[in-house]
Write a protein that holds these residues in place. Structure first.
Motif, PDB file in Angstrom:
ATOM      1  N   GLU A  86      94.121  59.174  31.925  1.00 50.33           N
ATOM      2  CA  GLU A  86      94.337  60.071  33.057  1.00 50.33           C
ATOM      3  C   GLU A  86      95.830  60.174  33.346  1.00 50.33           C
ATOM      4  OE1 GLU A  86      92.138  58.820  36.430  1.00 50.33           O
ATOM      5  OE2 GLU A  86      92.732  60.533  37.657  1.00 50.33           O
ATOM      6  N   PHE A  87      96.477  59.038  33.331  1.00 47.49           N
ATOM      7  CA  PHE A  87      97.906  58.997  33.609  1.00 47.49           C
ATOM      8  C   PHE A  87      98.683  59.819  32.575  1.00 47.49           C
ATOM      9  CE2 PHE A  87     102.154  57.210  33.573  1.00 47.49           C
ATOM     10  CZ  PHE A  87     102.423  57.087  34.917  1.00 47.49           C
ATOM     11  N   LEU A  88      98.353  59.587  31.319  1.00 44.36           N
ATOM     12  CA  LEU A  88      99.052  60.313  30.253  1.00 44.36           C
ATOM     13  C   LEU A  88      98.845  61.810  30.362  1.00 44.36           C
ATOM     14  CD1 LEU A  88      98.859  58.437  26.864  1.00 44.36           C
ATOM     15  CD2 LEU A  88     100.837  59.124  28.213  1.00 44.36           C
ATOM     16  N   ALA A  89      97.625  62.214  30.696  1.00 40.81           N
ATOM     17  CA  ALA A  89      97.356  63.641  30.848  1.00 40.81           C
ATOM     18  C   ALA A  89      98.291  64.244  31.889  1.00 40.81           C
ATOM     19  CB  ALA A  89      95.896  63.864  31.238  1.00 40.81           C
ATOM     20  N   GLY A  90      98.477  63.514  32.976  1.00 42.15           N
ATOM     21  CA  GLY A  90      99.390  63.988  34.016  1.00 42.15           C
ATOM     22  C   GLY A  90     100.809  64.135  33.486  1.00 42.15           C
ATOM     23  N   LEU A  91     101.255  63.120  32.746  1.00 47.14           N
ATOM     24  CA  LEU A  91     102.613  63.184  32.186  1.00 47.14           C
ATOM     25  C   LEU A  91     102.765  64.385  31.262  1.00 47.14           C
ATOM     26  CD1 LEU A  91     103.871  59.631  31.221  1.00 47.14           C
ATOM     27  CD2 LEU A  91     104.488  61.074  33.147  1.00 47.14           C
TER      28      LEU A  91
ATOM     29  N   THR B 189      97.447  50.593  23.808  1.00 48.78           N
ATOM     30  CA  THR B 189      96.368  50.390  24.760  1.00 48.78           C
ATOM     31  C   THR B 189      95.036  50.953  24.293  1.00 48.78           C
ATOM     32  OG1 THR B 189      97.110  52.373  25.878  1.00 48.78           O
ATOM     33  CG2 THR B 189      97.834  50.287  26.798  1.00 48.78           C
ATOM     34  N   GLY B 190      95.054  51.543  23.096  1.00 48.47           N
ATOM     35  CA  GLY B 190      93.800  52.046  22.550  1.00 48.47           C
ATOM     36  C   GLY B 190      93.186  53.188  23.327  1.00 48.47           C
ATOM     37  N   LEU B 191      94.008  54.194  23.630  1.00 44.49           N
ATOM     38  CA  LEU B 191      93.485  55.349  24.358  1.00 44.49           C
ATOM     39  C   LEU B 191      92.992  56.393  23.373  1.00 44.49           C
ATOM     40  CD1 LEU B 191      96.335  55.763  26.940  1.00 44.49           C
ATOM     41  CD2 LEU B 191      94.144  54.660  27.294  1.00 44.49           C
ATOM     42  N   SER B 192      92.119  57.250  23.852  1.00 50.99           N
ATOM     43  CA  SER B 192      91.635  58.305  22.967  1.00 50.99           C
ATOM     44  C   SER B 192      92.136  59.658  23.447  1.00 50.99           C
ATOM     45  CB  SER B 192      90.108  58.313  22.925  1.00 50.99           C
ATOM     46  OG  SER B 192      89.615  59.010  24.045  1.00 50.99           O
ATOM     47  N   LEU B 193      92.462  60.511  22.493  1.00 47.04           N
ATOM     48  CA  LEU B 193      92.985  61.836  22.836  1.00 47.04           C
ATOM     49  C   LEU B 193      91.924  62.674  23.523  1.00 47.04           C
ATOM     50  CD1 LEU B 193      95.247  62.898  19.857  1.00 47.04           C
ATOM     51  CD2 LEU B 193      95.879  62.447  22.222  1.00 47.04           C
ATOM     52  N   GLY B 194      90.675  62.480  23.095  1.00 46.73           N
ATOM     53  CA  GLY B 194      89.594  63.244  23.714  1.00 46.73           C
ATOM     54  C   GLY B 194      89.507  62.937  25.199  1.00 46.73           C
ATOM     55  N   GLY B 195      89.615  61.662  25.515  1.00 47.14           N
ATOM     56  CA  GLY B 195      89.574  61.285  26.921  1.00 47.14           C
ATOM     57  C   GLY B 195      90.717  61.917  27.684  1.00 47.14           C
TER      58      GLY B 195
ATOM     59  N   GLY C 272      90.166  65.527  28.568  1.00 44.44           N
ATOM     60  CA  GLY C 272      89.238  65.720  29.669  1.00 44.44           C
ATOM     61  C   GLY C 272      89.931  65.725  31.026  1.00 44.44           C
ATOM     62  N   TYR C 273      91.036  65.034  31.112  1.00 46.23           N
ATOM     63  CA  TYR C 273      91.739  64.974  32.400  1.00 46.23           C
ATOM     64  C   TYR C 273      92.688  66.139  32.619  1.00 46.23           C
ATOM     65  CZ  TYR C 273      90.027  60.233  33.100  1.00 46.23           C
ATOM     66  OH  TYR C 273      89.241  59.146  33.296  1.00 46.23           O
ATOM     67  N   LEU C 274      92.935  66.889  31.544  1.00 45.78           N
ATOM     68  CA  LEU C 274      93.975  67.927  31.646  1.00 45.78           C
ATOM     69  C   LEU C 274      93.729  68.941  32.764  1.00 45.78           C
ATOM     70  CD1 LEU C 274      95.072  68.663  27.974  1.00 45.78           C
ATOM     71  CD2 LEU C 274      96.341  67.521  29.783  1.00 45.78           C
ATOM     72  N   PRO C 275      92.513  69.436  32.936  1.00 44.35           N
ATOM     73  CA  PRO C 275      92.334  70.443  33.997  1.00 44.35           C
ATOM     74  C   PRO C 275      92.743  69.921  35.364  1.00 44.35           C
ATOM     75  CG  PRO C 275      90.404  70.368  32.588  1.00 44.35           C
ATOM     76  CD  PRO C 275      91.287  69.239  32.158  1.00 44.35           C
ATOM     77  N   GLN C 276      92.292  68.710  35.690  1.00 47.08           N
ATOM     78  CA  GLN C 276      92.635  68.162  36.996  1.00 47.08           C
ATOM     79  C   GLN C 276      94.152  67.990  37.118  1.00 47.08           C
ATOM     80  OE1 GLN C 276      90.631  67.723  39.589  1.00 47.08           O
ATOM     81  NE2 GLN C 276      92.465  67.167  40.759  1.00 47.08           N
ATOM     82  N   ALA C 277      94.747  67.475  36.054  1.00 48.88           N
ATOM     83  CA  ALA C 277      96.199  67.262  36.086  1.00 48.88           C
ATOM     84  C   ALA C 277      96.924  68.592  36.277  1.00 48.88           C
ATOM     85  CB  ALA C 277      96.655  66.600  34.789  1.00 48.88           C
ATOM     86  N   SER C 278      96.456  69.634  35.592  1.00 47.50           N
ATOM     87  CA  SER C 278      97.107  70.937  35.714  1.00 47.50           C
ATOM     88  C   SER C 278      96.991  71.458  37.140  1.00 47.50           C
ATOM     89  CB  SER C 278      96.472  71.944  34.761  1.00 47.50           C
ATOM     90  OG  SER C 278      96.459  71.436  33.456  1.00 47.50           O
ATOM     91  N   LEU C 279      95.812  71.292  37.705  1.00 48.71           N
ATOM     92  CA  LEU C 279      95.614  71.775  39.068  1.00 48.71           C
ATOM     93  C   LEU C 279      96.580  71.076  40.020  1.00 48.71           C
ATOM     94  CD1 LEU C 279      93.804  73.638  40.744  1.00 48.71           C
ATOM     95  CD2 LEU C 279      92.406  71.628  41.268  1.00 48.71           C
TER      96      LEU C 279
END
Ligand SMILES: Nc1ncnc2c1ncn2[C@@H]1O[C@H](COP(=O)(O)OP(=O)(O)OP(=O)(O)O)[C@@H](O)[C@H]1O
Ligand SMILES: [Mg+2]
Lengths: 214, 271, 609
Positions: C256-261, C65-71, C74-81
């Motif tokens: 965003e989804f991957l960060a959550g996983l 799907t052509g996702l970027s690790l940097g992106g 960026g979602y990790l903090p929200q996912a962690s919370l």
């Protein structure tokens, strides 16, 4: 069976309590009895008491001649002693066996005074018995005689350290001479022999070193 | 002086088919420094009797006195040794031995030395930190013994303590129990041994109480005056075992499980 | 325990790859080497898998799907919370379950009168699909605390609690009931009472089962937590990893989804390593089902803890056995009276009359209850509106469709789990390499992937296929681990004997293996169906996001009707009541009429011990 004993091939499976049972049994037969009759007394087959007999012989507590088991002086003293005296005698006799001397030396020389199951297995690997059984048997005896501890969580032998010498239990009391005199010193009671004099101790038997325990 | 007096004790249990009588009119006394054995066929109420004596259970009729006081709750001057050892697998040897002392509310600093003493007396030195599963049967029963002795009981109750052990180990433990009992510096004063095995009872005890099959009542009290260590092959020993054996076979005429009388020569067999 | 413990005392029989695991793998290898092999590598290996599985999964997803690790970062903090919120809910529910199970289990095990009522209640509670009640609970708690965050949280914690508590209660209850009498008596003879008795004897006796059942409870808990949060998205505010994931998926935010996983997997892996493995190792000393004193005792308590799912599965087996053999629910008692027809009630084989009566009672009771419900609603809130009435008439059809769907999912699971388990039991290599992977995957809540299934896979699978796939994720592992533990506990001599008669291949399967594992298979099926019923509620109706971006899944079924009733709010209450009653009645009917008889047959006919 005597010719076989000089060439160690197997470890007879036997607990200290079983061997003690045999000695007690022999004592109730006035200290000397035909092996077959001994076995018969407990409704056992002869080969069920042979391992115990073999241990008793190796530890020089009993002599077997022409199918008849007879106490040695040490054996006699053992059965007359208390539970703690008996433990002390077995401890000293065990310490003289080649196997336990090797083991205790290995414990002494290992940097953390520990031996893993695998290392122990290597030391006893000259047997034909399943290695685990032999290891367990040896651990049983050594623990009983308070020559070392066993940490079942970590699967390893742990030396019993005496505070003064920093050496393993195999060397208590401190050796009086070189390494060859190990075990030749006077026998003392095991730890916490409270309330009883440690006087009824055993003299070392005339022969310095007992043959390989096997 | 009598340590325990058992007077006309009956025991019965309620069941679906009415009440079953387990024991009828059992009376005997245990004197100071007695070694008493109780033998009888399976199910005759030997274990029940021990439970009654310690106060774990109430008799249906009759009284039991300990040091002239009626036993009306668990008596802490007695301690039990079990056939199955009954050791707690999650407690180390030391902790198992400390078990009874904790129950008595001993302070921590007194428990330690007491445990050490009895660990050592029973030959368990070096196994303090071991868990029961690491021990052989003989060593396990020594822990059971140490646990019972540590509370310094006046009476040691043993319910077939040797029958789960191999013959040689049992031989050794029998001798050790005798040794401990004879040591004046150690508890207990008296030992009550329940056994299946007539030879074992006669080898160890001063007196053997012979119970009939259910409902158990006392067939005889046999004095054993042979000097120790007792030679099982001696004629006197033979004669005693024979006597007890024929008492039991005669007392329970319909004793279905007993071997034929001609087997009496090997009376050491389990009943 | 296995018989071979006596002869090989140094290696405990529960070392999975040694004495036991060799059931189908030929002769046991040299134990010492085997033990060495099992030590740390298995833990290291599992650690590797924890890292590798998400990496491969994420990597392939990223690549396609052509996702970027940097992106992603960026979602990790929200996912962690959000994960932290979820974790707190889990902790709260677990603490509740622990307290509850100790109190309930202790009371039931020590009080005769309590036992007679408490255990049947528990049996019903554990077989009823509690998740079905979640919408109801959500409405109830939300109504009770309008506009507040307390209500939904309460509902969710309550739901997680229901997924955790029952098996722990059974664990406590059974370990106290099976505690050898002499251990209790020894405590009596020393006069050990009160808190000391609890601390020294009773509590330790429950520890082993509690730890293993807790592993299961946490797995089930995560599953339910995510499911509840997904369900609540768009209805009530319930911030957490589940709602995070479903929102991300609904907006097609792959990163965003991957960060959550990633965060979720990390947390679960951490818990496994830092908590459950050490706890499992420690809990070994609290086992009292050890072999009787052997010649030299057992020197080595096991170090290997990777077999905990299998262990847990075997505990579940025992739980089910208690449920089936010892517990007589009021219903069963009723039926037993009806179906007695001159036979003694204790008789093993139950008559046909018995089952007929049971079935009749269920049908009549169900109709009666529905009539009462409709009547009550009519009386209290006025006549039920036309559309709702129409939906109520759809309930039997929907139930039927749901049953078919669950059965289809079950058969598919079986087709995968059975060969897989056999392969794992056969080949030591496969099980050494593959089992840790499966355990890791199984401890991950499949519900977290539901949004992906809905948003990405429906085009390929169709709605029906997606629903069945989701059901399968909720049923698969029960089946697999039960079957595996069944194969593992087959006595090796059974296989030896078969071999010596030259029985191999298909015939071996039919004559030896399948009959041998039949009890385990039935247990696995019972628990798998339980899981299936609980998954229905989201598998049949999943609507997230709303508006233009929303994607929804909706297939006819009882779960769908319950969800619709929730959305209708107040007017949907009669529908909710009828649907729930129908679901519960069906589940109980299937348990009593199919599984329990099968199970009884399994343990009486196919026992090998
Ligand atoms: N709580 C109880 N309720 C009903 N019956 C009991 C109870 N306890 C024991 N019994 C019965 O009392 C009888 C005597 O039991 P007990 O255990 O005292 O016998 P025993 O002589 O020790 O037997 P064994 O030699 O087999 O140990 C047995 O038949 C047993 O079934
Ligand atoms: Mg008894």
């Amino acid at each position: 069976m005597s010719p076989e004993r000089s060439v160690p091939t197997t470890y007879p499976k036997c607990n200290p309590t079983e061997m003690l049972g045999l000695l007690v049994l022999l004592n109730s037969h006035k200290g000397s009895e035909d092996v077959a009759l001994l076995a018969d007394d407990l409704d056992l087959e002869i080969d069920e008491i042979l391992p115990s007999l073999e241990y008793a012989e190796v530890l020089q507590l009993v002599k077997v001649t022409e199918g008849r088991a007879t106490f040695t002086d040490l054996g006699k003293r053992l059965v007359q002693g208390t539970i703690r005296d008996r433990k002390g005698i077995i401890r000293e006799q065990l310490r003289r066996t080649t196997l336990f001397r090797t083991l205790l030396r290995a414990l002494d020389n290992s940097p953390d005074h520990c031996l893993s199951d695998e290392q122990l297995g290597q030391i006893v690997s000259f047997t034909t018995a399943p290695a685990d059984e032999a290891v367990q048997n040896i651990v049983n005896w050594g623990r009983y005689a308070d020559l070392f501890r066993y940490d079942a969580g970590q699967h390893r032998l742990v030396a019993v350290l005496t505070p003064a010498s920093g050496r393993t239990g195999g060397n208590r009391p401190p050796p009086t001479g070189g390494p060859t005199s190990r075990g030749g010193g006077p026998v003392t009671e095991p730890r916490s022999a409270r309330g009883r004099p440690a006087s009824e101790t055993t003299e070392p038997p005339p022969s310095g070193v007992v043959p390989v325990l096997a | 002086m009598s340590l325990i007096r058992i007077e006309h004790v009956d025991k019965s249990y309620a069941s679906r088919h009415g009440t079953i009588s387990i024991m009828q009119d059992v009376s005997f006394t245990v004197k100071d420094s007695d070694f008493l054995a109780i033998v009888g066929p399976s199910g005759c109420g030997k274990s029940t009797l021990l439970r009654l004596i310690q106060g774990l259970d109430r008799p249906s009729a009759g009284r039991i006195y300990f040091q002239d006081r009626p036993v009306d709750r668990v008596c802490k001057k007695m301690a039990m040794v079990f056939q199955s050892f009954a050791l707690y697998p999650w407690l180390t040897v030391s902790q198992n031995v400390a078990f009874g002392l904790e129950a008595l509310g001993w302070p921590e600093e007194r428990i330690g030395p007491q445990v050490e003493r009895y660990v050592s007396v029973t030959g368990l030195d070096g196994f303090q930190e071991a868990f029961p599963r690491e021990l052989s049967g003989g060593m396990r029963q020594r822990v059971g013994l140490a646990r019972a002795l540590a509370v310094e009981p006046a009476v040691l109750l043993m319910d077939e303590p040797f029958s789960a052990l191999d013959p040689l180990t049992a031989e050794n433990l029998r001798e050790e129990v005798l040794q401990l009992w004879r040591d004046p510096q150690l508890p207990p004063d008296a030992v009550l041994l329940v056994s299946h095995n007539i030879e074992e009872a006669i080898e160890l005890a001063d007196r053997v109480i012979v119970l009939s099959r259910r409902p158990g009542h006392i067939l005889a009290e046999v004095e054993v005056t042979l000097p120790r260590p007792r030679d099982r092959k001696s004629a006197a020993f033979y004669e005693l075992t024979d006597r007890v054996y024929s008492l039991i076979t005669a007392g329970g005429q319909s004793l279905a499980t007993a071997p034929a009388p001609e087997g009496a020569g090997r009376s050491g067999e389990a009943l | 325990m296995a018989k071979d413990e006596g002869t090989r005392p140094v290696v405990p029989a529960h070392l999975p790859n040694c004495s036991r695991g060799s059931a189908l793998a030929g002769r046991p290898g040299p134990p010492a080497g085997c033990r060495k092999l099992l030590r740390w590598p298995s833990a290291r290996w599992a650690a590797g898998i924890y890292v590798a599985v998400p990496l491969i999964f994420g990597g392939s997803l990223a690549a396609t799907t052509g996702l970027s690790l940097g992106g992603l970062a960026g979602y990790l903090p929200q996912a962690s919370l959000d994960t932290a919120y979820s974790f707190l809910r889990m902790l709260a529910a677990y603490a509740l379950s622990l307290g509850f199970s100790l109190a309930y289990g202790y009371y039931a095990a020590t009080h005769r009168s309590g036992e007679r009522v408490m255990i049947p209640i528990l049996d019903i509670l554990q077989s009823v699909p509690i998740l079905g009640f979640f919408p109801f609970a959500l409405l109830f708690f939300a109504d009770a605390t309008p506009g507040s965050w307390i209500g939904p949280n309460f509902a969710s914690v309550f739901l997680i609690f229901t997924s955790m508590a029952w098996n722990m209660v059974f664990g406590v209850y059974e370990s106290l009931k099976t505690l050898p009498a002499d251990l209790k008596e020894a405590a009596d003879t020393f006069g050990l009472g009160g808190s000391l008795r609890f601390r020294r004897v009773l509590f330790p006796a429950t520890v082993n089962r509690l730890v293993y059942n807790s592993v299961l409870s946490w797995t089930a808990g995560w599953f339910f937590l995510v499911e509840a949060e997904i369900f609540s998205t768009g209805r009530s505010p319930l911030p957490g990893i589940g709602s995070y994931l479903s929102l991300a998926a609904s907006q097609h935010h792959g990163e965003e989804f991957l960060a959550g996983l990633v965060v979720l997997v990390t947390l679960i892996a951490f818990l496994d390593f830092a908590v459950w493995r050490p706890l499992g190792h420690w809990a070994e000393r609290f086992r009292y089902d050890q072999a009787p004193a052997g010649e030299g005792g057992e020197l080595t308590p096991t170090r290997d803890t990777s077999g905990r799912f299998r262990r847990a599965a075997s505990y579940v087996t025992r739980g089910v056995r208690t449920g089936v053999t010892r517990i007589r629910t009021p219903l069963v008692q009723l039926a037993a009276i009806g179906g007695r027809s001159g036979r003694r009630p204790s008789e093993r084989r139950r008559s046909l009359t018995y089952y007929a009566t049971l079935g009749a009672i269920l049908v009549v009771g169900w109709l009666l209850l529905i009539a009462i419900v409709v009547g009550v609603f009519d009386a209290l809130t006025g006549p039920i509106s036309g559309p709702v009435r129409h939906l109520i008439f759809e309930v039997p059809t929907a139930m039927g469709v749901s049953v078919v769907r669950v059965v289809v999912a079950y058969l598919l699971c079986l087709a995968i789990a059975l060969p897989l388990a056999i392969q794992f039991a056969r080949s030591r290599r496969a099980s050494r390499l593959g089992l840790p992977v499966i355990e890791v995957v199984a401890s991950f809540p499949a519900t977290a992937l539901f949004p992906v299934i809905v948003f990405e896979l429906i085009p390929y699978l169709s709605a029906e296929g997606a629903a069945v796939l989701m059901l399968m994720t909720g049923m698969m592992w029960y089946l697999f681990f039960n079957v595996l533990s069944g194969i593992r506990s087959l006595p090796p001599d059974l296989e030896e004997a078969a071999r010596s008669y030259g029985l191999t291949g298909r015939r071996f399967l039919r004559r030896v293996l399948l009959p041998g594992i039949f009890p385990a298979l039935v247990t696995g099926s019972i628990t798998a169906f339980g899981g299936g019923w609980n998954t229905l509620i989201v598998a049949e109706y999943l609507s997230v996001g709303g508006g233009g971006t929303g994607q929804s899944l909706s297939v006819l079924g009882i779960g769908q009707l319950i969800d619709i009733a929730t959305e209708l709010g107040q007017p949907g209450n009669p529908l909710m009541a009828v649907a729930l009653l129908t679901l519960v009645a069906t589940v109980i009917a299937i348990n009593e009429l199919i599984w329990k008889p099968l199970y009884r047959r399994a343990v009486t006919q196919y026992r090998y011990d």
